[in-house]
Design a protein around this motif. Structure first.
Motif, PDB file in Angstrom:
ATOM      1  N   GLU A   1      34.707  73.149  35.942  1.00 52.10           N
ATOM      2  CA  GLU A   1      34.385  74.559  35.690  1.00 52.10           C
ATOM      3  C   GLU A   1      34.688  74.938  34.238  1.00 52.10           C
TER       4      GLU A   1
ATOM      5  N   GLU B   1      34.558  72.901  31.695  1.00 52.90           N
ATOM      6  CA  GLU B   1      33.488  72.316  30.881  1.00 52.90           C
ATOM      7  C   GLU B   1      32.215  73.149  30.970  1.00 52.90           C
ATOM      8  N   ARG B   2      31.889  73.628  32.179  1.00 55.61           N
ATOM      9  CA  ARG B   2      30.687  74.455  32.327  1.00 55.61           C
ATOM     10  C   ARG B   2      30.819  75.748  31.538  1.00 55.61           C
TER      11      ARG B   2
ATOM     12  N   ARG C   1      30.443  75.057  27.879  1.00 54.15           N
ATOM     13  CA  ARG C   1      29.049  74.866  27.477  1.00 54.15           C
ATOM     14  C   ARG C   1      28.327  76.209  27.368  1.00 54.15           C
ATOM     15  N   GLU C   2      28.507  77.062  28.393  1.00 54.25           N
ATOM     16  CA  GLU C   2      27.826  78.356  28.372  1.00 54.25           C
ATOM     17  C   GLU C   2      28.308  79.211  27.206  1.00 54.25           C
TER      18      GLU C   2
ATOM     19  N   PRO D   1      26.693  82.473  38.127  1.00 54.23           N
ATOM     20  CA  PRO D   1      26.530  81.935  36.791  1.00 54.23           C
ATOM     21  C   PRO D   1      25.253  82.445  36.148  1.00 54.23           C
TER      22      PRO D   1
ATOM     23  N   THR E   1      17.499  74.093  38.226  1.00 56.20           N
ATOM     24  CA  THR E   1      18.418  73.308  37.404  1.00 56.20           C
ATOM     25  C   THR E   1      17.720  72.763  36.165  1.00 56.20           C
TER      26      THR E   1
ATOM     27  N   GLU F   1      25.944  66.491  28.473  1.00 56.61           N
ATOM     28  CA  GLU F   1      26.491  66.721  29.808  1.00 56.61           C
ATOM     29  C   GLU F   1      25.460  67.407  30.704  1.00 56.61           C
ATOM     30  N   ARG F   2      24.732  68.388  30.154  1.00 54.60           N
ATOM     31  CA  ARG F   2      23.690  69.053  30.932  1.00 54.60           C
ATOM     32  C   ARG F   2      22.617  68.057  31.368  1.00 54.60           C
TER      33      ARG F   2
END
Length: 414
Positions: free
Chosen positions: A212, A214-215, A218-219, A283, A316, A378-379
């Motif tokens: 989470e 890392e997400r 990124r965002e 998200p 996605t 990563e995405r």
């Protein structure tokens, strides 16, 4: 033992597992005070053994009586260490029982029962059976040999009597010990499994928290980096142009970009807060590549967008495409401000989508270790695809990603 620091730590660790309390006040007291229970059992066996030898051993020669008393004291003392070395107490009990043919007494009965019980509980069932059978046969053989020499007429009855007395004591201790030992080992296995599951639960929670983080990273990088890059470019353009109308248009675009970034930031932080009922809890949605290209064009960059294919894209994949285009244009605006052409291509095929962002204004290699490219990789990996970024000829830089339209398998992501 529970009185040691390691035992106290184990008790605290088991308390974290929310285990039910053992039934019975006496059982809980004995479990918490093993030293006291061992001393009490040793004293009880000592009294029973001394009472058992008082009828027979006192009439034996003084040397034999002294040896029997020493064996009783040694055997009862060894019960204090029955949890760590249960075989020692059993060996001394067998040795004491081997003196019965010389001076009949019952001083070894209590020691045999308790020591055999300890073998099954603190050793193993196999050790208990082997030691019990071997001890019984050894005592029987010695009794038969002594009786054959001292009392040849009554050798068989005395031998059988010793065999049954010894075997009965061993069997009684073994039956209780095997039952208690199996239950104890089963409970230990259940507790160990529960402890392992608790550790795995904590590890999974840590992995989920790291994913989470890392997400969110990124965002946050995509929102802050791209929006600030566009805002800086618009502000510089507004300050450099002498045309007041164009300056106002640029500042209006700057304000719109800043408001959009604030909205995205609030949506991003909404998933982290539980005290704001109005904050969105989902998200961020996908970013439109057309909107990203339009914002870059308003900032004065020569960006073009070309799309091919009309296949519907999974959410996605659509989200990953938007972020890849956004980060590619952000890097181009930051590292290639004098680029004459920044083409963006999105080619949708039957089974995959290819995204390409190039520019012809690269003047130096990109700085290694940036969060943007790493986040895009990563995405792409989470989407089951690949991403690469690097030089594409003199003065040119290319960002290319290939994403499959089919959902990735779990082993491919791992």
């Amino acid at each position: 033992m529970a009185d040691s620091p390691a035992g106290e730590a184990r008790v605290r660790q088991d308390a974290d597992l929310a285990l039910p309390r053992p039934p019975g006040v006496i059982r809980r007291f004995w479990a918490r005070h093993p030293v006291f229970s061992d001393v009490l059992i040793a004293l009880l066996c000592l009294m029973l053994s001394l009472a058992g030898i008082s009828a027979g051993a006192v009439h034996a020669p003084w040397a034999l009586s002294f040896a029997i008393v020493i064996l009783v004291l040694a055997g009862c003392t060894s019960l204090l260490f029955r949890r760590r070395v249960p075989l020692l107490a059993f060996a001394l009990a067998v040795a004491l029982q081997m003196t019965v043919p010389f001076a009949p007494h019952g001083g070894a009965v209590a020691l045999l029962i308790v020591s055999t019980y300890s073998l099954a509980v603190y050793g193993s069932n196999r050790l208990c059976v082997i030691a019990g059978v071997a001890g019984t046969l050894l005592v029987t053989a010695v009794s038969g040999g002594v009786a054959g020499v001292l009392h040849p007429d009554d050798a068989l009855p005395q031998t059988m009597n010793t065999f049954f007395n010894t075997g009965l004591s061993v069997v009684l201790g073994a039956l209780v010990g095997v039952n208690v030992g199996n239950r104890k080992r089963y409970l230990h296995a259940v507790i160990d499994r529960s402890r392992q599951l608790a550790i795995e639960r904590d590890q999974q929670a840590e992995l989920a928290a790291a994913a989470e983080r890392e997400r969110i990273a990124r965002e946050m990088h995509d929102i802050v980096s791209h929006s600030l890059t566009v805002i800086v470019a618009l502000a510089e353009g507004a300050g450099a142009t002498p045309d007041a109308e164009r300056a106002r248009t640029a500042m209006a675009a700057t304000a719109a970009t800043a408001r959009s970034a604030l909205t995205d930031m609030r949506a991003m932080l909404g998933v982290l807060r539980s005290d704001d009922p109005e904050a969105p809890l989902a998200p961020l949605g996908s970013v439109s590549p057309a909107d990203v290209v339009t914002a870059a064009q308003q900032a004065g960059f020569p960006v073009t967008l070309t799309t091919t294919g009309t296949a519907g894209l999974p959410p996605t994949i659509a989200s990953a495409i938007g972020r890849i285009v956004q980060e590619g244009l952000t890097n181009a605006m930051r590292h290639a401000p004098r680029a004459r052409s920044i083409p963006v291509r999105i080619d949708t095929h039957d089974d995959h989508v290819q995204i390409t962002v190039t520019n012809d204004g690269a003047t130096a290699p990109a700085r290694a270790g940036g969060f943007g490219i790493r986040g895009l990789q990563e995405r792409a990996r989470l989407a089951g695809g690949t991403l690469e970024s690097g030089p594409d000829g003199p003065g040119r830089w290319m960002l290319r990603a290939d994403l499959p339209l089919a959902p990735p398998r779990q082993e491919d992501i791992a």
